[in-house]
Structure formats: structure tokens, C-alpha cells
Scaffold this active site. Structure first.
Site, PDB file in Angstrom:
ATOM      1  N   TRP A   1      -0.716  64.237 -34.340  1.00  0.00           N
ATOM      2  CA  TRP A   1      -1.152  65.407 -33.575  1.00  0.00           C
ATOM      3  C   TRP A   1      -0.024  65.950 -32.714  1.00  0.00           C
ATOM      4  CZ3 TRP A   1      -4.935  67.246 -36.014  1.00  0.00           C
ATOM      5  CH2 TRP A   1      -5.935  66.427 -36.533  1.00  0.00           C
TER       6      TRP A   1
ATOM      7  N   ASP B   1      -1.988  66.706 -24.350  1.00  0.00           N
ATOM      8  CA  ASP B   1      -3.156  66.627 -25.231  1.00  0.00           C
ATOM      9  C   ASP B   1      -3.814  65.283 -24.931  1.00  0.00           C
ATOM     10  OD1 ASP B   1      -4.977  66.319 -27.257  1.00  0.00           O
ATOM     11  OD2 ASP B   1      -3.569  66.699 -28.900  1.00  0.00           O
TER      12      ASP B   1
ATOM     13  N   LYS C   1     -14.039  63.286 -29.181  1.00  0.00           N
ATOM     14  CA  LYS C   1     -13.550  61.907 -29.197  1.00  0.00           C
ATOM     15  C   LYS C   1     -14.226  61.115 -28.083  1.00  0.00           C
ATOM     16  CE  LYS C   1     -10.787  63.353 -32.398  1.00  0.00           C
ATOM     17  NZ  LYS C   1      -9.426  63.818 -32.303  1.00  0.00           N
TER      18      LYS C   1
END
Ligand SMILES: *Cc1c(COP(=O)(O)O)cnc(C)c1O
Length: 365
Positions: free
Chosen positions: A107, A175, A199
């Protein structure tokens, strides 16, 4: 409400991830009748006072749990973590500037790739050549003229996690998709942080964005409204129809997080991860992918089996015990057990007992 605990599986999926049963029950009740309004949460108007109250409470809880004051703005947005990869450079980078990125996983890498469309990017550190099986070593000094420094607090696919922030005078953007509210951080130090909800803090469909006002003021203003943080702030997350239900379930999760307390959740997350890594080191059939203990994620524990027989064998064995969601990411293989806040210590202990039981079965074959 029917009690379906007895049918619930032991779920360790990486996302959309486990939610506490009490939150699921509250969400289910609100789908039928929200706050005794005689309407479903799926039916209420997004600009009505009922939903404004949901947004305001959610914003206040984010600030309270993160120890933030009015210097930060809270936004609920759509487009997932990945739209943020694009909006960050659109808002804070341009052709004359350079942004720093720490390349510590899939990511993190995707975030840097998206930014390169809008300006110059500098990869400050990378562990790509180590297949992301460790955190990259940060340079002693970071160019202070960078527009911002982006990093990923927890690398969901490879299972590494930063416990501290990089030391720099450059505005930090993080992030935090896969570890937000799993542990304390110096949230007020960040120029911006964001987390897709699915998540650790809610269902899919909404992304939390927190941005510091003085950093936002330095951003680009020549943007279409939907892609401008400043416009979303101005409209208080109501620029267009927000994902009402996803925001509401995130509010239920924030209330649950406050009831548990961040300190308690952090302790429990430490305990869950320590127990599991200890078992993986002891068990003759499995080994953790991340060797350096200080780099190991407490949220996503990645490991492999000694051979394919043991890998397939444990998958079948655990499925039979109602364990779900432990396969590694399609790009990483092996196993990945996610230990987000909603995964209980009891669930982790059960999984450990299955790892031990399977070892005995395998060794007797
Ligand atoms: C899952 C994840 C993303 C991607 O989120 P989407 O909502 O699917 O766009 C981004 N960053 C991290 C760290 C993630 O774990």
C-alpha cells in the site's frame, strides 16, 4: 434480537474485518428502527438532524480518542484508502514540489505511485528488495524542503508495523488504515492521517480523514470540489450524500472503543500478538515471516508452514473448527492472521490451541 453467537465463526480476515457482536446487534437494530424514529438508518435524510448528530458525535469521539483539539478537522469520505493516495498529492503537491514516501509495503508503494502523477516523489527508504519482510532503515536526515512525508503505519499484507514516527520537520501524512485506534500514537503531530474503516474501525464504504488546519491552509485550491479537502471540510463531510450506514456503524465502533478504552485495547493487542508469535516460534510446523521482533505487526501476523502438506493440512483442519480468513494475501501466500481490536483474546487462544492440536496430528501422520 436473536442471539447468534453460537453460529459465529472465528474470523481473522484482514478486511473487511471482524466487528464486535454487540456492534453488529446495534447496527442490525438500527436497520429496522433507528433511535425510535420509526425509520431505518438506511432511510433517514443525510442532512436531517438525526444524521448530523451522528456525524458530530463521531467527529468528537475521534478527537477525544486521539487527544486532538480544534486544530484538526475530521472528515468521512468515500473512495477507500486508495482515493486518498490520489487526493493527497492533488491537494499538497504540484509540479514544483517534491514529496517524500517511505516504501514499506504494497500500500505504501501504491501511494507513492499515485503521487508521481502529480509531482516529484522521492523514495526516502524502501524494503522492496527485501520483499518487505522488514521495515526499511530511515536516513539520518530527511530533506526539510519536502512538501510532506507519507508513510504507512502498519503494512497489512506483509505484517510489519512502525511503532514510532519518522523524525522530521516535514509535515507527516500517515496511512493508518490497518492499525488506527489499535494503539496510542502522537496523533496531534500529524499534518494528516487517514484510515479506510473496514480494517479496524468499521465497515467498508467510508474512510476517516483527519487533517491539521494549518497544513490544509497550505494546500492547493484549484481543484474540483469533490477532490478538495478544503471543500469537504467546508461542507462538514456533506458535500455529497455520505455513506450514512457506514458512518453510523463507525460511530458504534468508536463508542465501543471508548467503552473499552484505547489503553486496554492496546494492552490486549500486545498480549494477543505476543501469544501468537510465541506459539509460531515454538511450533515445529510454522514460522513467522518477520524475523526482526521490533518490526512485527501486532495487527497482521504473517507466517508460513514448513511445507505444502502442512499448509493445506492446517487450512482444512482449522476450517473444520470454524476458523475463517487466515489465508495470506494473494500476492504474499502462506497465512495471515489479523488481530484487530474486535478479535478477542479468547479467539486468539482458541486459534493457538488449534495450531498445537494440528502439530500433534501432523507429527503422528
Ligand atoms: C486496505 C488498505 C488500503 C486500501 O484500502 P481500500 O479502501 O481498499 O482502498 C490502503 N492502505 C492500507 C494500509 C490498507 O490496509
Amino acid at each position: 434480537m436473536t442471539n447468534y453467537s453460537s453460529n459465529r465463526k472465528l474470523y481473522f480476515g484482514a478486511g473487511p474485518a471482524s466487528l464486535p457482536e454487540e456492534v453488529l446487534q446495534e447496527a442490525a437494530a438500527a436497520v429496522v428502527n433507528f433511535n425510535n424514529t420509526g425509520l431505518s438508518i438506511l432511510e433517514i435524510p443525510h442532512r436531517g438532524k438525526q444524521f448530523i448528530a451522528v456525524l458530530e458525535e463521531a467527529n468528537a469521539l475521534v478527537k477525544e480518542l486521539c487527544g486532538l483539539n480544534d486544530n484538526h478537522e475530521v472528515l468521512w469520505m468515500q473512495g477507500g484508502g486508495r482515493l486518498q493516495f490520489c487526493m493527497i498529492p492533488m491537494n499538497f503537491l504540484n509540479q514544483e514540489k517534491t514529496a517524500g514516501y517511505i516504501d514499506s509495503g504494497h500500500w505504501a508503494h501504491e501511494a507513492a505511485k499515485a503521487a508521481a502523477y502529480y509531482g516529484n516523489t522521492q523514495i526516502i527508504a524502501s524494503s522492496k528488495t527485501e520483499n518487505y519482510n522488514q521495515l526499511p532503515l530511515l536516513p539520518e536526515s530527511i530533506d526539510p524542503s519536502l512538501a510532506y512525508l507519507h508513510f504507512t503505519t502498519n503494512n497489512t499484507i506483509y505484517g510489519t508495523q512502525w511503532t514510532t514516527e519518522p523524525k522530521t520537520s516535514v509535515p507527516l501524512i500517515a496511512d493508518m488504515s490497518s492499525d488506527f485506534l489499535s494503539c496510542q500514537r502522537n496523533f496531534s503531530d500529524y499534518g494528516m492521517f487517514y484510515a479506510c474503516a473496514q480494517k479496524n474501525i468499521g465497515p467498508a464504504g467510508v474512510t476517516l480523514v483527519v487533517v491539521r488546519k494549518d497544513f490544509l491552509e497550505k494546500g492547493n485550491s484549484n481543484l474540483p470540489e469533490m477532490l478538495s479537502y478544503a471543500q469537504h471540510v467546508k461542507q462538514q463531510s456533506l458535500l455529497n450524500t455520505p455513506p450514512v450506514f457506514a458512518v453510523y456503524v463507525s460511530l458504534l465502533m468508536l463508542r465501543w472503543t471508548k467503552r473499552q478504552s484505547l489503553a486496554f485495547l492496546e494492552n490486549t493487542n500486545n498480549e494477543k500478538a505476543t501469544l501468537l508469535y510465541t506459539e509460531l516460534e515454538r511450533n515445529s510446523l510454522f514460522t513467522p515471516n518477520i524475523i526482526n521482533e521490533n518490526h512485527r505487526s501486532k495487527m497482521n501476523v504473517c507466517f508460513k508452514a514448513i511445507n505444502e502438506t502442512a499448509e493445506k493440512g492446517f487450512l482444512a483442519f482449522s476450517k473444520n473448527k470454524d476458523v475463517e480468513g487466515i489465508e495470506g494475501h494473494r500476492s504474499a501466500g502462506g497465512f495471515r492472521v489479523s488481530l484487530y481490536n474486535a478479535v478477542t483474546l479468547a479467539a486468539v487462544k482458541k486459534l493457538i490451541a488449534f495450531l498445537q492440536e494440528y502439530e500433534q496430528v501432523y507429527l503422528k501422520q
